[in-house]
Design a protein around this motif. Structure first.
Motif, PDB file in Angstrom:
ATOM      1  N   GLN A   1       0.862  -1.179   0.000  1.00 56.36           N
ATOM      2  CA  GLN A   1       0.000   0.000   0.000  1.00 56.36           C
ATOM      3  C   GLN A   1       0.899   1.231   0.000  1.00 56.36           C
TER       4      GLN A   1
ATOM      5  N   GLU B   1      -0.265   6.776   2.431  1.00 62.87           N
ATOM      6  CA  GLU B   1      -1.571   6.297   2.906  1.00 62.87           C
ATOM      7  C   GLU B   1      -1.430   5.592   4.251  1.00 62.87           C
ATOM      8  N   TYR B   2      -0.397   4.776   4.361  1.00 66.56           N
ATOM      9  CA  TYR B   2      -0.190   4.030   5.606  1.00 66.56           C
ATOM     10  C   TYR B   2       0.168   4.970   6.763  1.00 66.56           C
ATOM     11  N   THR B   3       1.126   5.872   6.529  1.00 70.02           N
ATOM     12  CA  THR B   3       1.581   6.748   7.611  1.00 70.02           C
ATOM     13  C   THR B   3       0.493   7.745   8.028  1.00 70.02           C
ATOM     14  N   HIS B   4      -0.375   8.125   7.098  1.00 67.89           N
ATOM     15  CA  HIS B   4      -1.475   9.015   7.448  1.00 67.89           C
ATOM     16  C   HIS B   4      -2.402   8.349   8.466  1.00 67.89           C
ATOM     17  N   GLU B   5      -2.597   7.049   8.322  1.00 68.76           N
ATOM     18  CA  GLU B   5      -3.512   6.331   9.210  1.00 68.76           C
ATOM     19  C   GLU B   5      -2.828   5.829  10.469  1.00 68.76           C
ATOM     20  N   HIS B   6      -1.551   5.413  10.349  1.00 68.24           N
ATOM     21  CA  HIS B   6      -0.888   4.740  11.476  1.00 68.24           C
ATOM     22  C   HIS B   6       0.295   5.520  12.047  1.00 68.24           C
TER      23      HIS B   6
ATOM     24  N   THR C   1       1.846  -5.073   5.109  1.00 63.98           N
ATOM     25  CA  THR C   1       1.465  -5.625   6.406  1.00 63.98           C
ATOM     26  C   THR C   1       1.097  -7.099   6.237  1.00 63.98           C
TER      27      THR C   1
END
Length: 377
Positions: free
Chosen positions: A310, A314-319, A362
């Motif tokens: 992904q 996108e990943y760092t924005h959420e996590h 992930t």
């Protein structure tokens, strides 16, 4: 079953299939072969049959019934890049061997255009064509086609003899190519004294001795026993990395195409139905025929990190940001490696493209990819 046991189970089941080519061959964006709108119709009235196909939309069966003609190749266009191993595959009668024989005009197309390194092959006269074949294109067939009355060394030297290279020089070069295919000690033997696999290596050395820009290989390993065949595939992969020849490789074996090819063209009834990497074709088949064709191929062999990940943003924005010591892999890493990494760590995995972080993988990403592949097959 826990995710860990699930991954181990899937890995054990597919382990014998994991030894694929790995990274693609060293190819460039420069086009070496370009064919456009190529048709081959066998029969007395080829042009009439072709006109009827264009005007009336006749099917292959209707062409046979009305004109007593067979459509061997139907409106094929494709290009092959410099240094690429381009596999053309399909079942018997799909037109793959017929197609490849047009590249050096062993067969004359009914219609279409063929360019090799910018040369219009269709425009060459007989002497120009002969010279073009001798200098530009090497061909390796399924049958070894070695001269029985000549030694192995003489067989390899034949293309150079045709070019009128002096005997000492052609023998020197032939010996060098025998060494490359690891048959240097067999130069004084005759073909009947060699095993089938060794004879095919001699055929490959002979094609390479002419130092062609393009290699055409028509099911060169299909007549060999499975073990010898795999050894020859390994040998060819090794040589392709060294010599970087632009190669068109014909096969009916999807496993062989996946192992060897940078890209694959799948043919059916004389038409190319899909062109792409093994990963493209397995994950995004163009139609039900291709989906059925590739259903037996494990995703572990062909799917790579860039298709699983992904986007990093996108990943760092959420996590939030990932730790500096997060494990990293290249975009080209295989799904099997990702599974092994996921078994050994609770962390996400960062995907790099030439040193730049571009994505995150992930356990969920990996598991979804494996499950989708299981459902397809």
């Amino acid at each position: 079953m826990t995710w860990c046991r699930f991954f181990r189970h899937r890995l054990i089941l597919t382990q014998p299939m994991l030894q694929n080519r790995g990274t693609p061959s060293a190819m460039s964006d420069e086009t070496v072969i370009e064919i456009s709108d190529v048709w081959k119709i066998f029969g007395a009235d080829q042009q009439g049959a072709l006109n009827a196909i264009h005007e009336d939309g006749l099917t292959k069966a209707e062409v046979l019934a009305r004109y007593n003609a067979v459509v061997g190749v139907a409106d094929v266009s494709l290009s092959v890049n410099k240094g690429e191993i381009f596999c053309i595959m399909g079942l018997s009668g799909s037109g793959k061997s017929t197609l490849v024989r047009h590249f050096n005009r062993l067969l004359e197309p009914t219609a279409g255009r063929i360019l090799i390194e910018g040369t219009d092959v269709m425009a060459l006269g007989s002497k120009e064509l002969q010279n073009f074949r001798n200098r530009k294109i090497g061909m390796v067939f399924q049958n070894f086609a070695l001269m029985p009355h000549r030694s192995v060394l003489d067989n390899v030297a034949m293309p150079l003899e045709i070019r009128k290279v002096s005997k000492n020089e052609r023998m020197r070069q032939a010996a060098a190519f025998l060494d490359i295919v690891e048959l240097g000690a067999w130069g004084s033997k005759y073909a009947h004294e060699l095993s089938g696999g060794m004879q095919q290596r001699v055929g490959l050395a002979r094609a390479l001795a002419a130092n062609p820009d393009v290699l055409l290989m028509d099911e060169p390993f299909s007549a060999l026993d499975p073990l010898i065949r795999r050894q020859l595939q390994d040998e060819f992969i090794r040589l392709s990395k060294i010599l970087k020849k632009t190669t068109v490789f014909i096969t009916h074996d999807l496993d062989e195409a996946v192992r060897i090819g940078d890209r694959i063209a799948i043919m059916r009834d004389g038409r190319v139905v899909q062109i792409g990497t093994a990963e493209d074709i397995v994950m995004h088949p163009a139609d039900d025929y291709v989906a059925d064709f590739v259903a037996g191929i494990s995703r572990l062999k062909v799917v790579r990190a860039h298709a699983v990940m992904q986007p990093l943003a996108e990943y760092t924005h959420e996590h939030g940001p990932l730790p500096e010591n997060t494990p990293r892999v290249a975009e080209s890493e295989t799904l099997s490696t990702l599974i092994n990494m996921a078994i050994g760590t609770d962390d996400a995995i960062i995907v790099e493209d030439e040193g730049t972080d571009v994505g995150v993988i992930t356990r969920e990403n990996i598991l979804r990819t494996v499950i989708e592949g299981t459902e397809v097959s």
